[in-house]
Write a protein that holds these residues in place. Sequence first.
Motif, PDB file in Angstrom:
ATOM      1  N   ARG A  25      71.483  60.297  71.499  1.00 48.33           N
ATOM      2  CA  ARG A  25      72.072  61.367  70.703  1.00 48.33           C
ATOM      3  C   ARG A  25      71.433  61.365  69.324  1.00 48.33           C
ATOM      4  O   ARG A  25      71.071  60.318  68.790  1.00 48.33           O
ATOM      5  CB  ARG A  25      73.595  61.186  70.591  1.00 48.33           C
ATOM      6  N   SER A  26      71.341  62.519  68.743  1.00 45.72           N
ATOM      7  CA  SER A  26      70.671  62.650  67.448  1.00 45.72           C
ATOM      8  C   SER A  26      71.612  62.310  66.303  1.00 45.72           C
ATOM      9  O   SER A  26      72.715  62.843  66.198  1.00 45.72           O
ATOM     10  CB  SER A  26      70.148  64.078  67.264  1.00 45.72           C
ATOM     11  N   LYS A  27      71.186  61.417  65.422  1.00 42.50           N
ATOM     12  CA  LYS A  27      71.915  61.066  64.199  1.00 42.50           C
ATOM     13  C   LYS A  27      71.222  61.663  62.973  1.00 42.50           C
ATOM     14  O   LYS A  27      71.377  61.167  61.853  1.00 42.50           O
ATOM     15  CB  LYS A  27      72.018  59.545  64.070  1.00 42.50           C
ATOM     16  N   HIS A  28      70.467  62.727  63.202  1.00 45.42           N
ATOM     17  CA  HIS A  28      69.678  63.327  62.127  1.00 45.42           C
ATOM     18  C   HIS A  28      70.575  63.794  60.972  1.00 45.42           C
ATOM     19  O   HIS A  28      70.253  63.570  59.800  1.00 45.42           O
ATOM     20  CB  HIS A  28      68.869  64.518  62.666  1.00 45.42           C
ATOM     21  N   TRP A  29      71.709  64.440  61.292  1.00 48.41           N
ATOM     22  CA  TRP A  29      72.580  64.960  60.250  1.00 48.41           C
ATOM     23  C   TRP A  29      73.072  63.837  59.350  1.00 48.41           C
ATOM     24  O   TRP A  29      73.067  63.954  58.117  1.00 48.41           O
ATOM     25  CB  TRP A  29      73.765  65.701  60.871  1.00 48.41           C
ATOM     26  N   GLN A 101      78.336  65.960  65.968  1.00 48.36           N
ATOM     27  CA  GLN A 101      77.855  66.047  64.584  1.00 48.36           C
ATOM     28  C   GLN A 101      77.211  64.733  64.136  1.00 48.36           C
ATOM     29  O   GLN A 101      76.200  64.738  63.438  1.00 48.36           O
ATOM     30  CB  GLN A 101      79.021  66.400  63.661  1.00 48.36           C
ATOM     31  N   PHE A 102      77.805  63.614  64.554  1.00 51.75           N
ATOM     32  CA  PHE A 102      77.315  62.306  64.112  1.00 51.75           C
ATOM     33  C   PHE A 102      76.388  61.637  65.116  1.00 51.75           C
ATOM     34  O   PHE A 102      75.841  60.567  64.824  1.00 51.75           O
ATOM     35  CB  PHE A 102      78.501  61.374  63.831  1.00 51.75           C
ATOM     36  N   GLY A 103      76.223  62.224  66.295  1.00 49.68           N
ATOM     37  CA  GLY A 103      75.352  61.635  67.299  1.00 49.68           C
ATOM     38  C   GLY A 103      75.947  60.443  67.996  1.00 49.68           C
ATOM     39  O   GLY A 103      75.239  59.473  68.311  1.00 49.68           O
TER      40      GLY A 103
END
Length: 378
Positions: A25-29, A101-103
Amino acid sequence: MRNMVKNFSSNIPKQKTRKIWMKKRSKHWWNTIVKSETFDDQMVENFRMDKQSFQFLCEKLSPALSPSAIVVREAIPVDMKVGIALYKLASCAEYRVVGNQFGVHKSTVKKCVYEFCRAVVDVLLKDEIHLPDESECLSIIRGFEEKSGVPQILGAIDGTHVPIRPPLDGGADYINRKGWPSMVLQAVVDCNYLFMDITCKHPGSVHDATVLKDSYLSINIDKFKFPKATINGVEMSAFFIGDPAYPQLPWLIKGYTGTLDPVEDSFNAYLNRARIVVENAFGRLKGRWRILQKRIDIDVKFVPHIVATCCVLHNILERRRSPYRETWNTDTSTMSDLLTQPASTNITSTLQGDEIRNHLKLYMAQNFPLIRSIKSNV
């Protein structure tokens, strides 16, 4: 025979080595946007506090939220746990939405929220929400007198209903007089909109007077030392004020009800100037933490932890003068239209409480001009 055994064993599928699998999962934000210098303004909108207050909270809760030494997967750092929990409390979004939102997985969001709320209650509650000491009492009394003119007010008491998801067993007990499920939050608030005492454990059908009777304040009232002052030649102890839903007691004074003469109506108007602080405090509490405005999608047994956490955070941020945006009040007003708070019903008074109120009424009439309350102008 040996060939048969050999052929049989060769047909048995070989066991594959199990691997620990986790969806990427993306933690980009969180890693890139939230931690950037340009995020300061959005920090207040997303987490309901400035960056300095966020860091203060992380430092205070770090011992309780730090990951254990033995972990199977990459541990969630303390600041991210705090961020996930605050985002949930501020947005009232579903676990799945917060996780995206947080991945992280939605189960991780739930775990972070529970850990964070337990830590806030265990570590910060006693320091942030407590009855005042002697010097604090005098400061609060002066603050209320400046607001209203009424002397010896030590705090304002009121209750509000928090929407919940009722349990299957005994759910009818949580239906309030307006017909929707809730838990009652009763609070005592000082002149600066800070909570001094909170009680949140009663179903929505329970009357405010019963909640007061079961509160920490009421149970320990005999141990509390009320400051005294001479008002018009009479020594009078400090007192709390409430609405007609509460009983009138020597330490709890409320306004007059029924058909009022001009002096009684004027006294009510001055008293309401002080009592409005508790309504404002509830408004700011729910404005910051929107989870208290909509039905909390959390087990009803844990709702008191959620409410207590929001009250503790409220006090911390009010003391630190963390920004509060007036647009949050619009959200609160919209939800109030959808879920109308149950109206209070009058409770009888005690003779001693009436004598104190009558003396205060005469003092106000002799020292302040008569004014009309809002109700008498309608």
